[in-house]
Design a protein around this motif. Structure first.
Motif, mmCIF file in Angstrom:
data_model
loop_
_atom_site.group_PDB
_atom_site.id
_atom_site.type_symbol
_atom_site.label_atom_id
_atom_site.label_comp_id
_atom_site.label_asym_id
_atom_site.label_seq_id
_atom_site.Cartn_x
_atom_site.Cartn_y
_atom_site.Cartn_z
ATOM 1 N N MET A 1 -37.408 -4.308 -83.537
ATOM 2 C CA MET A 1 -35.997 -3.982 -83.472
ATOM 3 C C MET A 1 -35.791 -2.479 -83.547
ATOM 4 S SD MET A 1 -34.258 -6.781 -83.194
ATOM 5 C CE MET A 1 -32.634 -6.409 -83.849
ATOM 6 N N ARG A 2 -36.542 -1.803 -84.438
ATOM 7 C CA ARG A 2 -36.379 -0.370 -84.616
ATOM 8 C C ARG A 2 -36.788 0.378 -83.353
ATOM 9 N NH1 ARG A 2 -39.732 0.208 -88.481
ATOM 10 N NH2 ARG A 2 -38.257 -0.407 -90.089
ATOM 11 N N GLU A 3 -37.905 -0.052 -82.736
ATOM 12 C CA GLU A 3 -38.373 0.626 -81.530
ATOM 13 C C GLU A 3 -37.361 0.478 -80.408
ATOM 14 O OE1 GLU A 3 -40.236 1.592 -77.862
ATOM 15 O OE2 GLU A 3 -39.553 -0.412 -78.399
ATOM 16 N N ASN A 4 -36.764 -0.717 -80.272
ATOM 17 C CA ASN A 4 -35.778 -0.927 -79.222
ATOM 18 C C ASN A 4 -34.589 0.006 -79.389
ATOM 19 O OD1 ASN A 4 -37.263 -2.907 -77.994
ATOM 20 N ND2 ASN A 4 -36.222 -4.606 -79.004
ATOM 21 N N ARG A 5 -34.099 0.132 -80.627
ATOM 22 C CA ARG A 5 -32.955 1.007 -80.862
ATOM 23 C C ARG A 5 -33.347 2.472 -80.685
ATOM 24 N NH1 ARG A 5 -32.176 -3.461 -80.581
ATOM 25 N NH2 ARG A 5 -30.707 -4.789 -81.711
ATOM 26 N N THR A 6 -34.569 2.815 -81.046
ATOM 27 C CA THR A 6 -35.025 4.193 -80.897
ATOM 28 C C THR A 6 -34.934 4.638 -79.446
ATOM 29 O OG1 THR A 6 -36.542 3.930 -82.770
ATOM 30 C CG2 THR A 6 -36.955 5.781 -81.298
ATOM 31 N N ARG A 7 -35.259 3.752 -78.522
ATOM 32 C CA ARG A 7 -35.170 4.072 -77.096
ATOM 33 C C ARG A 7 -33.773 4.563 -76.733
ATOM 34 N NH1 ARG A 7 -38.554 1.643 -73.444
ATOM 35 N NH2 ARG A 7 -36.834 1.092 -72.061
ATOM 36 N N PHE A 8 -32.775 3.832 -77.186
ATOM 37 C CA PHE A 8 -31.417 4.137 -76.766
ATOM 38 C C PHE A 8 -30.834 5.314 -77.541
ATOM 39 C CE2 PHE A 8 -32.121 -0.411 -75.843
ATOM 40 C CZ PHE A 8 -32.140 -0.287 -74.462
ATOM 41 N N ILE A 9 -31.286 5.495 -78.772
ATOM 42 C CA ILE A 9 -30.883 6.691 -79.511
ATOM 43 C C ILE A 9 -31.389 7.937 -78.787
ATOM 44 C CG2 ILE A 9 -31.218 7.997 -81.645
ATOM 45 C CD1 ILE A 9 -31.305 5.283 -83.097
ATOM 46 N N LEU A 10 -32.649 7.910 -78.362
ATOM 47 C CA LEU A 10 -33.218 9.065 -77.664
ATOM 48 C C LEU A 10 -32.533 9.285 -76.316
ATOM 49 C CD1 LEU A 10 -37.005 8.589 -78.488
ATOM 50 C CD2 LEU A 10 -35.440 10.295 -79.433
ATOM 51 N N LEU A 11 -32.262 8.212 -75.592
ATOM 52 C CA LEU A 11 -31.555 8.362 -74.316
ATOM 53 C C LEU A 11 -30.163 8.944 -74.549
ATOM 54 C CD1 LEU A 11 -32.523 5.048 -72.472
ATOM 55 C CD2 LEU A 11 -33.293 7.365 -71.913
ATOM 56 N N GLY A 12 -29.480 8.463 -75.585
ATOM 57 C CA GLY A 12 -28.151 8.984 -75.881
ATOM 58 C C GLY A 12 -28.174 10.448 -76.265
ATOM 59 N N MET A 13 -29.184 10.851 -77.035
ATOM 60 C CA MET A 13 -29.286 12.251 -77.426
ATOM 61 C C MET A 13 -29.639 13.141 -76.235
ATOM 62 S SD MET A 13 -28.427 12.560 -80.524
ATOM 63 C CE MET A 13 -27.815 11.243 -81.585
ATOM 64 N N PHE B 1 -25.810 7.341 -90.532
ATOM 65 C CA PHE B 1 -25.646 5.893 -90.700
ATOM 66 C C PHE B 1 -26.787 5.090 -90.094
ATOM 67 C CE2 PHE B 1 -23.333 7.208 -86.888
ATOM 68 C CZ PHE B 1 -23.845 6.360 -85.923
ATOM 69 N N TRP B 2 -27.766 5.769 -89.501
ATOM 70 C CA TRP B 2 -28.907 5.060 -88.917
ATOM 71 C C TRP B 2 -30.176 5.804 -89.304
ATOM 72 C CZ3 TRP B 2 -29.179 0.521 -86.140
ATOM 73 C CH2 TRP B 2 -30.423 0.219 -85.587
ATOM 74 N N ALA C 1 -29.930 2.661 -67.895
ATOM 75 C CA ALA C 1 -30.453 1.834 -68.985
ATOM 76 C C ALA C 1 -29.581 1.957 -70.226
ATOM 77 C CB ALA C 1 -31.894 2.241 -69.301
ATOM 78 N N LEU C 2 -29.110 3.165 -70.513
ATOM 79 C CA LEU C 2 -28.233 3.381 -71.659
ATOM 80 C C LEU C 2 -26.915 2.627 -71.468
ATOM 81 C CD1 LEU C 2 -27.632 4.844 -74.328
ATOM 82 C CD2 LEU C 2 -26.837 6.808 -72.978
ATOM 83 N N ALA C 3 -26.354 2.697 -70.263
ATOM 84 C CA ALA C 3 -25.099 1.996 -69.981
ATOM 85 C C ALA C 3 -25.279 0.484 -70.074
ATOM 86 C CB ALA C 3 -24.587 2.386 -68.595
ATOM 87 N N GLU C 4 -26.429 -0.014 -69.621
ATOM 88 C CA GLU C 4 -26.692 -1.456 -69.693
ATOM 89 C C GLU C 4 -26.773 -1.918 -71.141
ATOM 90 O OE1 GLU C 4 -29.999 -4.750 -68.124
ATOM 91 O OE2 GLU C 4 -30.266 -2.610 -67.707
ATOM 92 N N TRP C 5 -27.428 -1.121 -71.989
ATOM 93 C CA TRP C 5 -27.510 -1.469 -73.411
ATOM 94 C C TRP C 5 -26.122 -1.471 -74.049
ATOM 95 C CZ3 TRP C 5 -26.852 2.136 -77.650
ATOM 96 C CH2 TRP C 5 -27.063 1.542 -78.904
ATOM 97 N N LEU C 6 -25.305 -0.484 -73.723
ATOM 98 C CA LEU C 6 -23.963 -0.398 -74.299
ATOM 99 C C LEU C 6 -23.085 -1.567 -73.864
ATOM 100 C CD1 LEU C 6 -23.345 3.437 -73.912
ATOM 101 C CD2 LEU C 6 -23.602 2.172 -76.059
ATOM 102 N N ALA C 7 -23.392 -2.163 -72.716
ATOM 103 C CA ALA C 7 -22.612 -3.304 -72.231
ATOM 104 C C ALA C 7 -22.992 -4.604 -72.933
ATOM 105 C CB ALA C 7 -22.806 -3.464 -70.723
ATOM 106 N N GLY C 8 -24.095 -4.598 -73.677
ATOM 107 C CA GLY C 8 -24.553 -5.799 -74.363
ATOM 108 C C GLY C 8 -23.867 -6.005 -75.699
ATOM 109 N N ASP C 9 -24.332 -7.011 -76.435
ATOM 110 C CA ASP C 9 -23.766 -7.356 -77.740
ATOM 111 C C ASP C 9 -24.558 -6.677 -78.856
ATOM 112 O OD1 ASP C 9 -21.914 -9.024 -76.521
ATOM 113 O OD2 ASP C 9 -23.260 -10.759 -76.603
ATOM 114 N N ALA C 10 -23.841 -6.161 -79.833
ATOM 115 C CA ALA C 10 -24.486 -5.520 -80.980
ATOM 116 C C ALA C 10 -25.112 -6.575 -81.885
ATOM 117 C CB ALA C 10 -23.473 -4.695 -81.764
ATOM 118 N N THR C 11 -26.307 -6.288 -82.386
ATOM 119 C CA THR C 11 -26.973 -7.176 -83.336
ATOM 120 C C THR C 11 -26.402 -6.945 -84.729
ATOM 121 O OG1 THR C 11 -29.009 -7.067 -82.046
ATOM 122 C CG2 THR C 11 -29.192 -7.839 -84.325
#
Length: 215
Positions: A28-40, A62-63, A113-123
């Motif tokens: 779970m952490r690795e998956n979120r790390t991907r999108f944090i880095l893309l967002g940054m 907060f993360w 990829a970042l936009a696709e993740w943002l379109a999904g549901d938050a865990t």
């Protein structure tokens, strides 16, 4: 929250549908790390240390990120074509030319990829609060120990609130990233409200320890 249970008068704390085997924390952490880095990197090119600073100064409030995942995840994003390397010193980078660190920027595929993740549901977040555990079982222990822990938590939260308020002032004064300041401010507002609620809880819990709280 807690009520009479079934046979024998047992009390059940289990919620319907509770998953005894949630996804592995590292996955779970690795998956979120991907999108944090893309967002940054969507904010502009950066090297690994610069990304860590960006995270610390923003979503780090907060993360809590695992820094051991940062460089392996950058390599993964690079191999997938979601980011690419650029020369240090190029326009938009935050490292002068001549330094040896690799500088990365997001690609169009990375933005998609970042936009696709943002379109999904938050865990839903997994709530784990040791202070609340100690409070729940406080009748078995020493009130002075509980007081010490509550006061320490209150002091930490006061410092955290001061950092959030400093961030709010910076956001309000910013003249850049105008298209996203409202959402940064809303994120900080969430942190502010949570911290203020915790401080209020600390005051009420300490009052109860002093014998002045309502039962």
């Amino acid at each position: 929250m807690i009520g009479p249970g079934g046979a024998g008068g047992r009390t059940s704390l289990r919620r319907p549908g509770f998953n005894r085997n949630p996804p592995c924390g590292d996955v779970m952490r690795e998956n979120r790390t991907r999108f944090i880095l893309l967002g940054m990197l969507e904010l502009g090119p950066s090297h690994g240390y610069g990304l860590r600073q960006r995270i610390d100064e923003s979503v780090g409030q907060f993360w809590q990120e695992s820094w051991g995942q940062l460089y392996p995840t950058l390599r993964s994003l690079l191999s997938e074509g979601l980011i690419e390397e650029v020369e240090p010193g190029e326009e938009g980078t935050d490292m002068p030319r001549g330094r040896q660190s690799r500088v990365y920027c997001i690609t169009d595929a990375g933005r998609a990829a970042l936009a696709e993740w943002l379109a999904g549901d938050a865990t839903p977040s997994v709530k784990r609060d040791e202070l609340l555990l100690r409070t729940f079982f406080a009748h078995n222990g020493d009130p002075a120990s509980l007081r010490r822990n509550i006061e320490a938590s209150r002091d930490r939260v006061r410092l955290a609130l001061a950092r959030v308020e400093a961030s709010q002032r910076m956001i309000a004064a910013s003249e850049t990233y105008l298209d996203r300041l409202d959402w940064w401010a809303m994120t900080a507002r969430h942190g502010e409200l949570q911290l203020r609620a915790h401080l209020q809880w600390c005051d009420e819990a300490l009052a109860l320890l002093d014998g002045g709280g309502e039962r």
